[in-house]
Scaffold this active site. Structure first.
Site, PDB file in Angstrom:
ATOM      1  N   CYS A 277       0.812  -1.055  -0.023  1.00  0.00           N
ATOM      2  CA  CYS A 277      -0.040   0.015  -0.044  1.00  0.00           C
ATOM      3  C   CYS A 277       0.959   1.359  -0.011  1.00  0.00           C
ATOM      4  O   CYS A 277       0.610   2.190  -0.780  1.00  0.00           O
ATOM      5  CB  CYS A 277      -1.085  -0.049   1.139  1.00  0.00           C
ATOM      6  SG  CYS A 277      -0.080   0.028   2.726  1.00  0.00           S
ATOM      7  N   HIS A 325      -2.508   1.517   6.904  1.00  0.00           N
ATOM      8  CA  HIS A 325      -2.900   1.314   5.656  1.00  0.00           C
ATOM      9  C   HIS A 325      -3.173   2.713   4.663  1.00  0.00           C
ATOM     10  O   HIS A 325      -3.742   3.933   5.540  1.00  0.00           O
ATOM     11  CB  HIS A 325      -4.154   0.370   5.321  1.00  0.00           C
ATOM     12  CG  HIS A 325      -4.428   0.174   3.864  1.00  0.00           C
ATOM     13  ND1 HIS A 325      -3.746  -0.956   3.262  1.00  0.00           N
ATOM     14  CD2 HIS A 325      -5.294   0.577   2.935  1.00  0.00           C
ATOM     15  CE1 HIS A 325      -4.102  -0.985   1.907  1.00  0.00           C
ATOM     16  NE2 HIS A 325      -5.112  -0.254   1.746  1.00  0.00           N
ATOM     17  N   HIS A 337      -5.804   1.849  -4.225  1.00  0.00           N
ATOM     18  CA  HIS A 337      -5.098   1.275  -3.044  1.00  0.00           C
ATOM     19  C   HIS A 337      -4.608  -0.233  -3.573  1.00  0.00           C
ATOM     20  O   HIS A 337      -5.114  -0.675  -4.457  1.00  0.00           O
ATOM     21  CB  HIS A 337      -5.508   1.436  -1.625  1.00  0.00           C
ATOM     22  CG  HIS A 337      -6.876   0.419  -1.451  1.00  0.00           C
ATOM     23  ND1 HIS A 337      -6.755  -0.345  -0.436  1.00  0.00           N
ATOM     24  CD2 HIS A 337      -7.751  -0.034  -2.326  1.00  0.00           C
ATOM     25  CE1 HIS A 337      -7.853  -1.001  -0.487  1.00  0.00           C
ATOM     26  NE2 HIS A 337      -8.354  -1.078  -1.647  1.00  0.00           N
TER      27      HIS A 337
END
Length: 362
Positions: A277, A325, A337
């Site tokens: 990520c 994240h 993402h």
């Protein structure tokens, strides 16, 4: 008198041992992966598998970001150690040169011998010539003293550098050990998630991961989106998103993220063909000429914090309380993402995970 005999011992393979073994095996067979390492119970529903897999992925991502941070520190320590070694080599050369100069002076004195100055003057046929030589000798003594000081200075500098290199090497080994610990944590969590998913049918895995098996490449992902009106309604086009970005760098980062749709998630990867990520965010802004930190917990401080209501395309959006994240906002409540190993880079709603904050890169 009757002899007394000890009672005969039961063999170890008797019914008691067999019963214990059976109970142990039965207990092992019903173990679950609630600790992230055991085997899933056969009767877990897809919803239960999803809950456990999501938890494992989130824990793995926390460890991944710690791994990324430790890797960054290891790389920096290795660079510093290499620079110290290069500088030590240069100091060693200077030390050797200073020692050679001093050695040459000592050898010359040994060859020439030494006379008492008064006797030399008495034996000299030309006092003026003697005085000239005496002045030269005095200057030579000054040069020798300076050479000794140079050797001492060079030696001190060299030893300081060697000490600094030893400290840096110790620090590097500690960071490398930390890196390996995080690596083991990540791989353990991901292996446990894979074992859980392997118990599901293909249809159940699609339900759990939300990932169409055909969308495994950037082209497949775009084709799948183009063929589904529901996804088209959710995801704005890259032209729309970049047109409303706050500046050209944010627009370029969004365009890069769109170009990577369908790329696989690989923990620790920063592209160009696979990402985790924070690696996707790093690569997207690097393509726009902006260098961001490597980890999510550092990236959130790399710009101006903005509220959710202020979001514009290109803003970085962060999730979970541990800031583990990150995605790139593209408008309409959506982001791009790199989710986890079960799903490639894709468009997703912000509500997919617990929102923690946002940053606008400036």
């Amino acid at each position: 008198m009757a002899a007394h005999r000890k009672p005969r011992q039961r063999p170890a393979g008797g019914s008691t041992a067999r019963t214990a073994a059976t109970l142990a095996l039965a207990g092992a067979a019903t173990a679950t992966v609630f600790d992230g390492t055991g085997q899933a119970a056969p009767d877990l529903t897809p919803a239960q598998v999803k809950a456990q897999v999501d938890r494992l992925y989130q824990e793995a991502e926390v460890a991944t970001e710690k791994y990324n941070g430790a890797k960054e520190e290891v790389d920096a320590a290795e660079q510093r150690l290499e620079e110290l070694r290069d500088e030590a080599a240069r100091k060693q050369d200077k030390l050797n040169s200073a020692r050679e100069e001093l050695g040459s002076m000592a050898a010359a004195q040994y060859r020439q011998g030494g006379l008492d100055p008064a006797l030399s003057l008495a034996l000299s046929a030309d006092p003026d010539e003697y005085l000239d030589h005496a002045a030269f000798a005095e200057r030579a003594g000054d040069r020798q003293s300076a050479a000794v000081h140079r050797v001492r200075d060079r030696l001190r500098e060299f030893e300081q550098l060697r000490g600094a290199a030893r400290i840096e090497l110790t620090s590097l080994k500690s960071r490398q050990a930390e890196l390996q610990r995080h690596r083991r944590t990540v791989t353990g969590k991901l292996d446990a998630a894979r074992r859980l998913l392997s118990r599901l049918t293909a249809e159940e895995r699609t339900e759990v991961t939300g990932q169409d098996a055909t969308a495994t490449t950037p082209r497949a992902s775009r084709d799948a989106t183009a063929s589904r009106p529901d996804l088209q309604a959710l995801a704005p086009t890259s032209t729309t998103a970049t047109a409303t970005a706050p500046d050209s760098r944010a627009a370029a980062a969004v365009s890069y993220a769109y170009s990577k749709l369908g790329s696989p998630y690989v923990w620790g990867a920063t592209g160009p063909d696979a990402f985790d990520c924070s690696g996707l965010v790093l690569a997207a802004y690097r393509s726009a000429g902006v260098e961001l930190p490597r980890t999510t917990y550092a990236q959130i401080g790399a710009g101006r914090r903005v509220s959710r209501s202020e979001l514009l395309p290109g803003d970085l959006v962060f999730f979970y309380s541990a800031i583990s994240h990150v995605g790139i906002y593209i408008g309409n409540g959506q982001m791009i993402h790199a989710p986890n190993p079960s799903a490639p880079v894709r468009v997703a709603p912000l509500d997919e995970m617990p929102f923690a904050g946002a940053t606008r890169v400036v």
